[in-house]
Design an enzyme around this catalytic site. Structure first.
Site, PDB file in Angstrom:
ATOM      1  N   ASN A 108     -43.502 -27.042  61.191  1.00 53.57           N
ATOM      2  CA  ASN A 108     -43.789 -26.119  62.626  1.00 53.57           C
ATOM      3  C   ASN A 108     -43.001 -25.002  62.281  1.00 53.57           C
ATOM      4  OD1 ASN A 108     -41.676 -25.646  64.790  1.00 53.57           O
ATOM      5  ND2 ASN A 108     -41.080 -27.487  63.727  1.00 53.57           N
ATOM      6  N   ASN A 236     -31.846 -30.795  62.626  1.00 50.53           N
ATOM      7  CA  ASN A 236     -33.033 -29.974  62.774  1.00 50.53           C
ATOM      8  C   ASN A 236     -33.850 -30.248  61.622  1.00 50.53           C
ATOM      9  OD1 ASN A 236     -34.868 -28.274  63.954  1.00 50.53           O
ATOM     10  ND2 ASN A 236     -33.091 -27.237  65.230  1.00 50.53           N
TER      11      ASN A 236
END
Ligand SMILES: Cc1cc2nc3c(=O)[nH]c(=O)nc-3n(C[C@H](O)[C@H](O)[C@H](O)COP(=O)(O)O)c2cc1C
Length: 344
Positions: A108, A236
């Site tokens: 993404n 992350n």
């Protein structure tokens, strides 16, 4: 009955972002119900908060805090909404979200698309009666001239509706954001966060990247502990590209899911050895099974989170992993999951 096997072909016929929007819209129609019961051996307390299970939903799925209560109903032990920025922003141009099905992964480059903190605040007020843990992840607007001020504003604005706050300085999709992990910048950021933090406000977590250099985990731990950060979320998405089979492998952005697993586990171990267990860690990245979650907990995670594996397996994954963890706790001869933390 599990609905996801029926819904998945429809969702996968759409591009990834349309499927995500459809999922959120459908979930909004589901009346929240009482979450399932879990064995007491999974109950755990981290940073003063009580969790019914250590398996949480990672940030990015419910950016605008539209379905947090529903996700708790589905059996997540906690839900992190956001990233929310002070002002609304569109994020990067579409397409910006890709399913790498052969790799059980996602890329993404959303770029913090969200409707802004004031908008989510209203909905989160309605959730303050909810028994479960809803954390709020805050970030900086892309065009902001003072990013540190954006974090301080997020902490001030969202503290009244957050069980915990996450300072997200690890998204690869806002240029330069990850530089806030550098020692001097991180220290200035956390000082501003502490000034903005209300007395008796919620605990503050810091979310870091998995792409750190030699010595960086030690620096981050030192600064985080100096400033009283309550927990670290590791990690992350990655900007690295381990070998991938899917044609979307070349897309820019952050990679998550199965190919992130070993990198995120290594990062967690680095943070564990840097901290000596002095600060709670939350393990994220490529967790798809109870074995993955168990491995992360034994490597030092007090809690875990996931997102990408839910795309492939559906929301039932939370209950499935939690039940598997309860089995592993008893097989290992522990009475509670907390005893397994860092036991490898
Ligand atoms: C589509 C997507 C959007 C995301 N957005 C955010 C975000 O806004 N803030 C954040 O802190 N992490 C975000 N993440 C990262 C996840 O919270 C998580 O750290 C990462 O995906 C690794 O976990 P996983 O392999 O289980 O997906 C996002 C991930 C995905 C796949």
């Amino acid at each position: 009955m599990r609905l996801y096997p029926l819904i998945r072909p429809l969702a996968f016929a759409l591009d990834a972002e349309s499927a995500h929007r459809m999922t959120i819209a459908a979930l909004k129609l589901v009346p929240p119900r009482r979450p399932p019961d879990f064995p007491p051996s999974l109950k755990t307390t981290v940073a003063g908060l009580d969790f019914p299970t250590p398996v949480g939903l990672a940030a990015g799925f419910d950016k605008d805090a539209e379905v947090a209560e529903q996700m708790l109903s589905m059996g997540f032990g906690f839900v992190e909404v956001g990233t929310l920025t002070p002002r609304p922003q569109h994020g990067n141009p579409r397409p910006r979200l890709y399913r790498l099905t052969q790799d059980q992964a996602v890329i993404n480059r959303m770029g913090f698309n969200n409707r802004g903190q004031p908008d989510a605040f209203q909905r989160l007020i309605d959730c303050t009666h909810v028994h479960g843990v809803i954390g709020v992840n805050v970030g900086a607007n892309k065009e902001s001239v003072d990013r540190i001020a954006d974090y301080a504003e997020g902490v001030r604005a969202m503290a009244p509706v957050a069980k915990y706050l996450t300072i997200n300085i690890s998204s690869p999709n806002t240029p330069g954001l990850r530089q806030l992990q550098d020692e001097g910048a991180l220290s200035a950021l956390l000082e501003a966060v502490n000034e903005a933090r209300p007395k008796n406000g919620p605990p503050v977590f810091l979310k870091v990247a998995p792409d750190l250099g030699e010595g960086e985990p030690d620096q981050i731990i030192r600064v985080a502990m100096q400033h009283g950060v309550d927990a670290l979320i590791v990690a992350n998405t990655t900007v690295s590209r381990p070998p991938l089979k899917s044609r979307f492998a070349v897309e820019a952005g952050g990679l998550s899911g199965a190919p992130l697993k070993s990198l995120a586990l290594k990062a967690l171990r680095d943070f564990r050895s840097a901290s000596g267990g002095e600060i709670p860690l939350i393990g994220v990245g490529g967790i798809a099974t109870a074995d993955d979650a168990w491995e992360r907990i034994r490597a030092g995670a007090s809690l875990v989170q996931l997102y990408s594996a839910m795309v492939y397996q559906g929301p039932h994954i939370a209950v499935h992993i939690a039940r598997g963890l309860a089995e592993r706790v008893s097989l290992a001869g522990f009475s509670n999951i907390a005893e397994a933390v860092g036991s490898e």
